[in-house]
Write a protein that holds these residues in place. Structure first.
Motif, PDB file in Angstrom:
ATOM      1  N   HIS A   1      29.629  34.918  49.117  1.00 21.86           N
ATOM      2  CA  HIS A   1      29.495  35.825  48.129  1.00 21.86           C
ATOM      3  C   HIS A   1      29.418  35.229  46.682  1.00 21.86           C
ATOM      4  CE1 HIS A   1      29.190  39.307  50.655  1.00 21.86           C
ATOM      5  NE2 HIS A   1      30.300  39.408  50.863  1.00 21.86           N
ATOM      6  N   VAL A   2      30.306  34.092  46.572  1.00 24.55           N
ATOM      7  CA  VAL A   2      30.658  33.117  45.538  1.00 24.55           C
ATOM      8  C   VAL A   2      29.470  32.403  45.450  1.00 24.55           C
ATOM      9  CG1 VAL A   2      31.779  31.148  44.756  1.00 24.55           C
ATOM     10  CG2 VAL A   2      33.182  33.181  45.962  1.00 24.55           C
ATOM     11  N   ASP A   3      28.812  31.946  46.312  1.00 19.35           N
ATOM     12  CA  ASP A   3      27.645  31.181  46.193  1.00 19.35           C
ATOM     13  C   ASP A   3      26.451  31.789  45.868  1.00 19.35           C
ATOM     14  OD1 ASP A   3      29.372  28.794  47.042  1.00 19.35           O
ATOM     15  OD2 ASP A   3      28.968  28.701  48.960  1.00 19.35           O
TER      16      ASP A   3
ATOM     17  N   LYS B   1      25.646  37.850  43.245  1.00 19.29           N
ATOM     18  CA  LYS B   1      26.858  38.545  43.370  1.00 19.29           C
ATOM     19  C   LYS B   1      27.598  38.173  42.358  1.00 19.29           C
ATOM     20  CE  LYS B   1      25.748  39.919  47.563  1.00 19.29           C
ATOM     21  NZ  LYS B   1      26.613  39.479  48.810  1.00 19.29           N
ATOM     22  N   ASP B   2      28.573  39.226  41.648  1.00 21.58           N
ATOM     23  CA  ASP B   2      29.441  38.785  40.919  1.00 21.58           C
ATOM     24  C   ASP B   2      30.801  38.723  41.106  1.00 21.58           C
ATOM     25  OD1 ASP B   2      30.779  38.882  38.166  1.00 21.58           O
ATOM     26  OD2 ASP B   2      30.540  40.916  38.021  1.00 21.58           O
ATOM     27  N   PHE B   3      31.116  37.427  41.934  1.00 20.72           N
ATOM     28  CA  PHE B   3      32.402  37.407  42.496  1.00 20.72           C
ATOM     29  C   PHE B   3      32.552  35.568  42.312  1.00 20.72           C
ATOM     30  CE2 PHE B   3      34.708  36.810  46.542  1.00 20.72           C
ATOM     31  CZ  PHE B   3      35.725  37.455  46.295  1.00 20.72           C
ATOM     32  N   SER B   4      33.838  35.446  41.698  1.00 20.10           N
ATOM     33  CA  SER B   4      34.165  34.151  41.230  1.00 20.10           C
ATOM     34  C   SER B   4      34.981  33.397  42.229  1.00 20.10           C
ATOM     35  CB  SER B   4      34.853  34.130  39.678  1.00 20.10           C
ATOM     36  OG  SER B   4      36.127  34.541  39.920  1.00 20.10           O
TER      37      SER B   4
ATOM     38  N   LEU C   1      38.092  35.086  44.613  1.00 16.26           N
ATOM     39  CA  LEU C   1      38.130  34.701  46.051  1.00 16.26           C
ATOM     40  C   LEU C   1      39.477  34.252  46.592  1.00 16.26           C
ATOM     41  CD1 LEU C   1      37.351  34.032  49.058  1.00 16.26           C
ATOM     42  CD2 LEU C   1      36.163  31.748  47.936  1.00 16.26           C
ATOM     43  N   VAL C   2      39.991  33.200  45.791  1.00 16.12           N
ATOM     44  CA  VAL C   2      41.389  32.833  46.316  1.00 16.12           C
ATOM     45  C   VAL C   2      42.484  33.864  46.034  1.00 16.12           C
ATOM     46  CG1 VAL C   2      43.405  31.222  45.592  1.00 16.12           C
ATOM     47  CG2 VAL C   2      40.624  30.362  45.594  1.00 16.12           C
ATOM     48  N   GLY C   3      42.220  34.830  44.969  1.00 16.64           N
ATOM     49  CA  GLY C   3      43.069  35.925  44.825  1.00 16.64           C
ATOM     50  C   GLY C   3      42.942  36.886  45.972  1.00 16.64           C
ATOM     51  N   THR C   4      41.880  37.162  46.380  1.00 14.61           N
ATOM     52  CA  THR C   4      41.552  38.044  47.534  1.00 14.61           C
ATOM     53  C   THR C   4      42.223  37.593  48.746  1.00 14.61           C
ATOM     54  OG1 THR C   4      39.480  38.830  46.596  1.00 14.61           O
ATOM     55  CG2 THR C   4      39.853  39.249  48.835  1.00 14.61           C
TER      56      THR C   4
END
Length: 407
Positions: A220-222, A226-229, A233-236
């Protein structure tokens, strides 16, 4: 010395969580408390009022938007709950931002995916009880350390795709996150180490993708669409390993303890007259894994019950208090009774922030408990209940140790 008109100061060590919550409830369903670090807050122990705010838009979990003291830099690094409020994830998001982040996590906890993990959970449980079976008669075993802890740890590590060399260090950090009594320096170092480990996990899975949650989130980050940093990701991952591990450890721990101290109910579960699912739901009600869930903030001025809440006020939801609310459970609210007809509880939260991993936690307990008790039907505590201690802090609700005699 505190008098009856002073706000109750929450004990950061959490040696008597249920006793402290009972004292808070005596002051009223919405009452002032003082958090570790000297921060005043409202504690909500009423099930009806807690459901009201958790399902509405009056409160937020985003301190950057809705806690002026945090936004203005008045909350320092010495605030013991800092790591619970400043990590960017769906846990600290509000409204549409929360829905956006939750949508990235939801596929990891679908009913199909959870059900598919059952055989693996059963294999882990069988392996652990087989290892326990070699224990010599009369030798005590810490069943929390040898069974309640490793089973969820292995499950969440497999779900997230954690490689072997990161498992031990991550476990140490998770323990530290729940220990609110750590010094400022210890807490900051523990948090930074954990974030570093999770960043390393992301790097590892970038080079070694697999069918796991981390690899999916990396995709998703790549994806530019997708609006996902990376920070999200690390916070999730931070949220998942903390919420998905310690809480299930404490669920299994408390289940074992309550069955050992209620032999008639243990016998009924073993002979099939008491469903294991009923035992688990009552454990979740009576001794929920999360006693207090920090933190929420009033989005605007509003009235809760008969208490005036001011915009920006911190609010401490108390699922352990709501789960023993006599307005809901009557005179038996403080009794462990798996046969009660009202199975409702707030162990997994309520409303938009309800824990997406609840079905997985239930499944782990439903596999683990019969596996353990059928193998060791004569198991008993090796020490008195007052020697067990509690996990550090006032958030998690479990025992420090749980020594038993298996045979």
């Amino acid at each position: 010395m505190q008098n009856h008109t002073d706000p109750i100061v929450i004990d950061p060590e959490g040696p008597d969580i249920q006793g402290e919550i009972a004292r808070i409830r005596e002051r009223g369903p919405v009452t002032k408390v003082v958090l570790p670090g000297g921060i005043p807050a409202w504690s909500v122990t009423s099930a009806a009022l807690l459901k009201e705010i958790l399902s509405g838009s009056e409160v937020s979990k985003d301190p950057r938007q809705h806690w002026p003291a945090f936004r203005n830099g008045e909350i320092g690094k010495d605030f013991p709950l800092l790591n619970w409020v400043n990590t960017r994830s769906m846990f600290t998001a509000y409204g549409s931002e929360h829905r956006r982040l939750r949508n990235f996590v939801a596929p990891a906890f679908t009913a199909r995916r959870t059900s598919a993990m059952e055989s693996r959970i059963r294999a882990i449980a069988d392996e652990l009880v087989t290892e326990l079976d070699v224990t010599q008669q009369g030798d005590p075993v810490d069943i929390r350390e040898k069974f309640a802890y490793p089973l969820p740890l292995r499950v969440i590590n497999e779900l997230m795709g954690v490689p072997e060399h990161l498992i031990g260090p991550l476990r140490k950090c998770v323990d530290g996150i729940f220990d609110i009594a750590l010094s400022e320096a210890e807490a900051v170092a523990n948090y930074e180490e954990m974030i570093g480990l999770l960043q390393h996990l992301v790097e590892y899975r970038r080079g070694n993708p697999a069918d796991d949650m981390t690899s999916t989130l990396i995709s998703h980050v790549d994806d530019p669409a997708k609006d996902f940093s990376l920070e999200e990701l690390v916070g999730t991952l931070y949220l998942t390993v903390n919420a998905g591990h310690e809480t299930t450890v404490d669920l299994i721990d408390q289940s074992i303890y309550l069955l050992l101290t209620n032999p008639d109910q243990r016998a009924a579960a073993l002979d099939g007259s008491l469903p294991w699912a009923d035992v688990i739901e009552e454990v979740l009600r009576f001794e929920p894994s999360i006693a207090h869930a920090p933190l929420r903030y009033a989005v605007h001025d509003f009235t809760l019950g008969d208490v005036a809440i001011t915009a920006g006020d911190p609010i401490l939801s108390c699922p352990a208090g709501a789960n023993r609310d006599p307005e809901i459970y009557g005179d038996s609210a403080g009794s462990f009774d798996p046969t009660r007809t009202n199975k409702d509880h707030m162990a997994f939260g309520y409303g938009p922030h309800r824990c997406p991993g609840a079905p997985l936690a239930r499944l782990e307990a439903q596999v683990a408990l019969p596996s353990l008790f059928q193998r060791f039907p004569q198991m008993k505590l090796a020490v008195s209940s007052d020697e067990l201690g509690s996990v550090p802090g006032f958030i998690a609700n479990g025992h420090d140790r749980l020594p038993v005699l298996l045979k």
